[in-house]
Design an enzyme around this catalytic site. Sequence first.
Site, PDB file in Angstrom:
ATOM      1  N   GLY A  11       0.904  -1.212   0.091  1.00  0.00           N
ATOM      2  CA  GLY A  11      -0.104  -0.063  -0.022  1.00  0.00           C
ATOM      3  C   GLY A  11       0.682   1.300  -0.121  1.00  0.00           C
ATOM      4  O   GLY A  11       1.669   1.340   0.655  1.00  0.00           O
ATOM      5  N   SER A  14      -0.911   6.782   3.330  1.00  0.00           N
ATOM      6  CA  SER A  14      -0.221   7.771   4.374  1.00  0.00           C
ATOM      7  C   SER A  14       0.550   6.794   5.456  1.00  0.00           C
ATOM      8  O   SER A  14       1.794   7.162   5.764  1.00  0.00           O
ATOM      9  CB  SER A  14      -0.976   8.779   4.918  1.00  0.00           C
ATOM     10  OG  SER A  14      -2.103   8.223   5.420  1.00  0.00           O
ATOM     11  N   GLY A  16       0.880   3.460   5.545  1.00  0.00           N
ATOM     12  CA  GLY A  16       1.607   2.517   4.932  1.00  0.00           C
ATOM     13  C   GLY A  16       3.185   3.106   4.806  1.00  0.00           C
ATOM     14  O   GLY A  16       4.056   2.406   5.016  1.00  0.00           O
ATOM     15  N   ARG A  35       0.058   0.371  -6.607  1.00  0.00           N
ATOM     16  CA  ARG A  35      -0.287  -0.402  -7.993  1.00  0.00           C
ATOM     17  C   ARG A  35       0.299   0.770  -8.789  1.00  0.00           C
ATOM     18  O   ARG A  35       0.205   0.472 -10.135  1.00  0.00           O
ATOM     19  CB  ARG A  35      -1.711   0.107  -7.802  1.00  0.00           C
ATOM     20  CG  ARG A  35      -2.737  -1.102  -7.203  1.00  0.00           C
ATOM     21  CD  ARG A  35      -4.190  -0.407  -7.506  1.00  0.00           C
ATOM     22  NE  ARG A  35      -5.127  -1.180  -6.807  1.00  0.00           N
ATOM     23  CZ  ARG A  35      -5.901  -2.220  -6.957  1.00  0.00           C
ATOM     24  NH1 ARG A  35      -5.507  -2.821  -8.161  1.00  0.00           N
ATOM     25  NH2 ARG A  35      -6.844  -2.859  -6.167  1.00  0.00           N
ATOM     26  N   LYS A 191     -14.192   3.152  15.608  1.00  0.00           N
ATOM     27  CA  LYS A 191     -13.994   4.702  16.115  1.00  0.00           C
ATOM     28  C   LYS A 191     -13.998   5.586  14.980  1.00  0.00           C
ATOM     29  O   LYS A 191     -14.340   6.567  15.130  1.00  0.00           O
ATOM     30  CB  LYS A 191     -12.564   4.676  17.076  1.00  0.00           C
ATOM     31  CG  LYS A 191     -11.380   4.039  15.911  1.00  0.00           C
ATOM     32  CD  LYS A 191     -10.534   5.142  14.999  1.00  0.00           C
ATOM     33  CE  LYS A 191      -9.744   4.583  14.255  1.00  0.00           C
ATOM     34  NZ  LYS A 191      -9.129   5.639  13.346  1.00  0.00           N
ATOM     35  N   ASP A 244      -7.114   4.989  20.724  1.00  0.00           N
ATOM     36  CA  ASP A 244      -7.642   5.417  19.403  1.00  0.00           C
ATOM     37  C   ASP A 244      -8.675   6.531  19.016  1.00  0.00           C
ATOM     38  O   ASP A 244      -8.763   7.333  18.274  1.00  0.00           O
ATOM     39  CB  ASP A 244      -7.712   4.372  18.301  1.00  0.00           C
ATOM     40  CG  ASP A 244      -7.330   4.446  17.076  1.00  0.00           C
ATOM     41  OD1 ASP A 244      -7.013   5.703  16.689  1.00  0.00           O
ATOM     42  OD2 ASP A 244      -7.492   3.527  16.317  1.00  0.00           O
ATOM     43  N   ASN A 256     -11.333  10.980   9.085  1.00  0.00           N
ATOM     44  CA  ASN A 256     -12.696  10.778   9.323  1.00  0.00           C
ATOM     45  C   ASN A 256     -13.337  12.253  10.065  1.00  0.00           C
ATOM     46  O   ASN A 256     -14.270  12.641   9.822  1.00  0.00           O
ATOM     47  CB  ASN A 256     -12.920   9.615  10.235  1.00  0.00           C
ATOM     48  CG  ASN A 256     -12.644   8.497   9.227  1.00  0.00           C
ATOM     49  OD1 ASN A 256     -13.447   7.950   8.538  1.00  0.00           O
ATOM     50  ND2 ASN A 256     -11.591   7.749   9.795  1.00  0.00           N
ATOM     51  N   GLU A 281     -12.606   5.924   6.118  1.00  0.00           N
ATOM     52  CA  GLU A 281     -13.078   4.471   6.099  1.00  0.00           C
ATOM     53  C   GLU A 281     -14.488   4.808   7.054  1.00  0.00           C
ATOM     54  O   GLU A 281     -15.279   3.583   6.857  1.00  0.00           O
ATOM     55  CB  GLU A 281     -12.097   3.528   6.957  1.00  0.00           C
ATOM     56  CG  GLU A 281     -10.939   3.057   6.206  1.00  0.00           C
ATOM     57  CD  GLU A 281     -11.107   1.859   5.044  1.00  0.00           C
ATOM     58  OE1 GLU A 281     -12.634   1.586   5.159  1.00  0.00           O
ATOM     59  OE2 GLU A 281     -10.342   1.618   4.203  1.00  0.00           O
TER      60      GLU A 281
END
EC number: 1.1.1.94
Length: 341
Positions: A11, A14, A16, A35, A191, A244, A256, A281
């Site tokens: 991946g 950020s 990763g 990719r 979360k 978290d 988020n 996510e």
Amino acid sequence: MTEQRPIAVLGGGSFGTAVANLLAENGHAVRQWMRDPEQAEAIRVNRENPRYLKGIKIHPAVEPVTDLLETLTACDLCFVALPSSALRSVLAPHAERLAGKLLVSLTKGIEAQTFKLMSEILEEIAPQARIGVLSGPNLAREVAEHALTATVVASEDEALCERVQAVLHGRTFRVYASNDRFGVELGGALKNVYAIIAGMAVALGMGENTKSMLITRALAEMTRFAVNQGANPMTFLGLAGVGDLIVTCSSPKSRNYQVGFALGQGLSLEDAVTRLGEVAEGVNTLKVLKAKAQEAGVYMPLVAGLHAILFEGRTLDQVIELLMRAEPKTDVDFISTSGFN
């Protein structure tokens, strides 16, 4: 002690990239697979990932690569930092190559069609692999900038936890261990939903008392759901739970939170996500979480409220008014109330 074989990070986002840098700084050769050949070439030439971590220099020991098969062949330990929507499609064609590998998921999400967590998908694709997850209050840019940070590696495989601790633990990054893989991973996924609510609350000028109420009721709600699904409630008192939740609900660096803040400013969901330019996510998790909570009969008013805001035309003020009118139950679900009058 330096790894004899390179370590893979799958991946180019950020977190990763931040983890790849940490590994390299600890003396390990890293293959970071992505990719996009143009992104890989830009990192190779400029030693920077401008789309996701602008201004952060990529360590010379991080090699950006685009050949996934070769990467999986060369590496025994793989950190999986793929978006939740892509993880299965990227790795399933290479299932045979994953047997016996140590696969550690960095992705905090839930697969929409199955309600499977990322480690459960890895387990399904590669039943002969050794599976773990990494989760905690780990904002990617702060990790990359060497802010003091702690995280949790969780697996039933104690040797895997020790291996991850050995390669990642460093001067500014502390790695704790847990055997509650499901609870740690579920906390990391849930979360994200509440961070959207927190960002909206700040944009709308709500007070500190309100934000504190939202975060603590979020903790109660996500723990209630997790325990219903089989997690240990004590896990949520640690880094992958309350730790978290606090950072994601209180920091403008959280993706988020940024989406929620944009919604609070009056942007549509589509425009808020477009402005972010990365995967949030929590939006994907919200849809599947509401359906799962209803199916399981778990009371989750904040989840239901946010869903009403994003997809049913309600406002945050209306949702909070409904919350305030609801019957006040016990503060903490797992403390006995038998002595109450």
